[in-house]
Write a protein that holds these residues in place. Structure first.
Motif, PDB file in Angstrom:
ATOM      1  N   GLN A  53       1.235  -6.021  -2.047  1.00 54.23           N
ATOM      2  CA  GLN A  53       0.803  -6.574  -0.762  1.00 54.23           C
ATOM      3  C   GLN A  53       0.062  -5.524   0.055  1.00 54.23           C
ATOM      4  O   GLN A  53      -0.897  -5.846   0.743  1.00 54.23           O
ATOM      5  CB  GLN A  53       2.000  -7.091   0.030  1.00 54.23           C
ATOM      6  N   ASN A  54       0.503  -4.271  -0.024  1.00 52.78           N
ATOM      7  CA  ASN A  54      -0.171  -3.215   0.731  1.00 52.78           C
ATOM      8  C   ASN A  54      -1.614  -3.044   0.277  1.00 52.78           C
ATOM      9  O   ASN A  54      -2.518  -2.880   1.100  1.00 52.78           O
ATOM     10  CB  ASN A  54       0.573  -1.879   0.606  1.00 52.78           C
ATOM     11  N   GLU A  55      -1.828  -3.083  -1.044  1.00 59.59           N
ATOM     12  CA  GLU A  55      -3.190  -2.966  -1.568  1.00 59.59           C
ATOM     13  C   GLU A  55      -4.045  -4.141  -1.092  1.00 59.59           C
ATOM     14  O   GLU A  55      -5.203  -3.967  -0.725  1.00 59.59           O
ATOM     15  CB  GLU A  55      -3.173  -2.921  -3.100  1.00 59.59           C
ATOM     16  N   LEU A  56      -3.456  -5.309  -1.101  1.00 61.30           N
ATOM     17  CA  LEU A  56      -4.185  -6.494  -0.652  1.00 61.30           C
ATOM     18  C   LEU A  56      -4.510  -6.396   0.841  1.00 61.30           C
ATOM     19  O   LEU A  56      -5.634  -6.686   1.249  1.00 61.30           O
ATOM     20  CB  LEU A  56      -3.376  -7.762  -0.948  1.00 61.30           C
ATOM     21  N   MET A  57      -3.541  -5.966   1.658  1.00 64.48           N
ATOM     22  CA  MET A  57      -3.775  -5.836   3.104  1.00 64.48           C
ATOM     23  C   MET A  57      -4.894  -4.839   3.381  1.00 64.48           C
ATOM     24  O   MET A  57      -5.749  -5.067   4.226  1.00 64.48           O
ATOM     25  CB  MET A  57      -2.493  -5.416   3.829  1.00 64.48           C
ATOM     26  N   TYR A  70      -7.458  -9.078  -6.559  1.00 64.53           N
ATOM     27  CA  TYR A  70      -6.244  -8.299  -6.364  1.00 64.53           C
ATOM     28  C   TYR A  70      -4.995  -8.972  -6.917  1.00 64.53           C
ATOM     29  O   TYR A  70      -3.892  -8.625  -6.554  1.00 64.53           O
ATOM     30  CB  TYR A  70      -6.075  -7.946  -4.879  1.00 64.53           C
ATOM     31  N   ASP A  71      -5.184  -9.922  -7.805  1.00 64.18           N
ATOM     32  CA  ASP A  71      -4.045 -10.578  -8.433  1.00 64.18           C
ATOM     33  C   ASP A  71      -3.203  -9.527  -9.153  1.00 64.18           C
ATOM     34  O   ASP A  71      -3.714  -8.730  -9.932  1.00 64.18           O
ATOM     35  CB  ASP A  71      -4.538 -11.633  -9.423  1.00 64.18           C
ATOM     36  N   GLY A  72      -1.915  -9.503  -8.853  1.00 66.25           N
ATOM     37  CA  GLY A  72      -1.025  -8.542  -9.486  1.00 66.25           C
ATOM     38  C   GLY A  72      -0.893  -7.225  -8.732  1.00 66.25           C
ATOM     39  O   GLY A  72      -0.097  -6.385  -9.093  1.00 66.25           O
TER      40      GLY A  72
END
Length: 76
Positions: free
Chosen positions: A22-26, A17-19
């Motif tokens: 934060q919502n996508e990562l969470m 999930y680099d780039g």
């Protein structure tokens, strides 16, 4: 000491999930943790440890979202 499985999960997600936002990562963390809880490979203690480690890097709104996610995961 963090569980090696938790560290592997973090490294995997960080690269994947680099780039991304934060919502996508969470959301990705939540989905992976949900799978782990259902499979019996992730404990509530590991979830708490992860949240404690991640929390200092988040702003207030993200920290609240993390707490909400942790509470949801513990119900699984």
């Amino acid at each position: 000491d963090l569980d090696p499985n938790l560290i592997n999960l973090l490294n995997s997600l960080a690269g994947k999930y680099d780039g991304k936002s934060q919502n996508e990562l969470m959301m990705a963390i939540f989905e992976q943790a949900k799978k782990g809880k259902r499979a019996g490979t992730l404990t509530n203690k590991e979830i708490d440890d992860f949240a404690k480690m991640l929390s200092p890097f988040l702003d207030d709104s993200k920290r609240k979202m993390l707490n909400k996610i942790v509470n949801e995961l513990k119900k699984i």
